[in-house]
Design an enzyme around this catalytic site. Structure first.
Site, short mmCIF file in Angstrom:
data_model
loop_
_atom_site.label_atom_id
_atom_site.label_comp_id
_atom_site.label_asym_id
_atom_site.label_seq_id
_atom_site.Cartn_x
_atom_site.Cartn_y
_atom_site.Cartn_z
N ASN A 155 43.77 33.81 51.17
CA ASN A 155 42.83 32.72 51.39
C ASN A 155 42.60 31.87 50.14
OD1 ASN A 155 41.43 34.60 49.98
ND2 ASN A 155 39.93 35.03 51.59
N GLU A 167 30.78 38.80 37.21
CA GLU A 167 32.17 38.35 37.23
C GLU A 167 32.48 37.40 36.06
OE1 GLU A 167 32.88 36.77 41.14
OE2 GLU A 167 32.92 38.76 42.04
N LYS A 221 43.94 32.26 43.60
CA LYS A 221 44.74 33.46 43.85
C LYS A 221 46.23 33.13 43.77
CE LYS A 221 41.20 35.61 46.78
NZ LYS A 221 40.94 36.42 47.99
N HIS A 259 39.10 33.01 45.23
CA HIS A 259 37.95 33.90 45.17
C HIS A 259 36.79 33.12 44.56
CE1 HIS A 259 35.31 37.23 44.16
NE2 HIS A 259 35.12 36.59 43.02
N TYR A 297 37.13 43.80 41.92
CA TYR A 297 36.75 44.14 43.30
C TYR A 297 36.10 45.53 43.33
CZ TYR A 297 39.36 40.16 45.31
OH TYR A 297 39.79 38.91 45.68
P1 ADP Z 1 35.31 36.68 49.99
O1 ADP Z 1 36.62 36.60 49.20
O2 ADP Z 1 35.16 35.51 50.92
O3 ADP Z 1 34.10 36.89 49.10
P2 ADP Z 1 35.23 39.52 50.68
O4 ADP Z 1 34.58 39.78 49.36
O5 ADP Z 1 34.60 40.13 51.89
O6 ADP Z 1 35.41 37.96 50.95
O7 ADP Z 1 36.73 40.07 50.63
C1 ADP Z 1 37.47 39.99 49.45
C2 ADP Z 1 38.91 39.65 49.78
O8 ADP Z 1 39.52 40.73 50.51
C3 ADP Z 1 39.08 38.44 50.69
O9 ADP Z 1 39.01 37.22 50.00
C4 ADP Z 1 40.46 38.69 51.27
O10 ADP Z 1 41.48 38.30 50.35
C5 ADP Z 1 40.49 40.20 51.41
N1 ADP Z 1 40.15 40.63 52.77
C6 ADP Z 1 38.94 40.56 53.37
N2 ADP Z 1 38.98 41.02 54.63
C7 ADP Z 1 40.28 41.41 54.84
C8 ADP Z 1 41.01 41.99 55.96
N3 ADP Z 1 40.41 42.26 57.11
N4 ADP Z 1 42.33 42.25 55.81
C9 ADP Z 1 42.96 42.00 54.66
N5 ADP Z 1 42.34 41.43 53.57
C10 ADP Z 1 41.03 41.16 53.65
#
Ligand code: ADP
Length: 169
Positions: free
Chosen positions: A133, A147, A17, A136, A57
């Protein structure tokens, strides 16, 4: 050589990211996957736009709401990202283990998100910003197929044998 489908070989998508790219962590993060003997079979840098963020997404808004979708999609477009296709036995699950839990505050030490970030859900919510974080990674095998095909054409994915594969299989 043994047929790779019998071995459970999978391909999965990883996206470094904007925080990973702008912090100069791409090499260190990719090293973790290479150290686990996952094979890089595709790589590219991309500036995401709104349309592509929606495709990537596609179910995030439905799952976590418009606020999370908007902050995440906006963040993903804020700077270039680096996408990688990784291949290996059980690659989807292995990569998810290496990156750790979605929220850095809950990601275990030793994982990418646990070692390189510390943000909490509360801090993200209060600031109205995305959870930054770093990485992805596809959540399951079905998602990985969607994807990988979204990000990479057939001619952008490569087949080759590593020295380690020759030994193992
Ligand atoms: P992952 O990336 O671990 O697969 P998700 O698919 O649930 O997790 O979420 C996609 C992305 O959305 C996350 O990596 C993060 O960047 C963002 N995200 C998830 N939860 C939150 C939140 N509560 N507030 C802001 N951003 C979030």
């Amino acid at each position: 050589m043994t047929d790779s489908s019998d071995l459970g070989v999978e391909r999965t998508l990883v996206v470094l990211k904007p925080d990973a790219v702008t912090r100069g962590l791409a090499g260190r993060i990719l090293t973790r996957f290479e150290d686990a003997n996952l094979k890089i079979v595709g790589v590219k840098m991309k500036q995401m736009d709104a349309d592509f963020a929606r495709k990537h997404y596609f179910d995030l808004e439905e799952r976590l709401g418009a606020e999370v979708y908007n902050s995440t999609a906006g963040f993903m477009q804020s700077n270039p990202v680096m996408a990688v296709v990784l291949e290996g036995v059980n690659a989807v699950t292995t990569v998810r283990k290496i990156i750790g839990a979605t929220l850095p505050s809950e990601a275990a030490p030793g994982t990418v998100r646990g070692d390189f970030a510390h943000q909490t859900k509360a801090s993200a919510d209060v600031s109205g910003k995305a959870v930054m974080n770093l990485v992805h990674a596809s959540g399951n095998v079905e998602e990985a197929k969607y994807e990988v095909n979204l990000w990479f054409g057939e001619d952008e994915q490569f087949d080759y044998e590593t020295a380690a594969e020759k030994l193992a299989y």
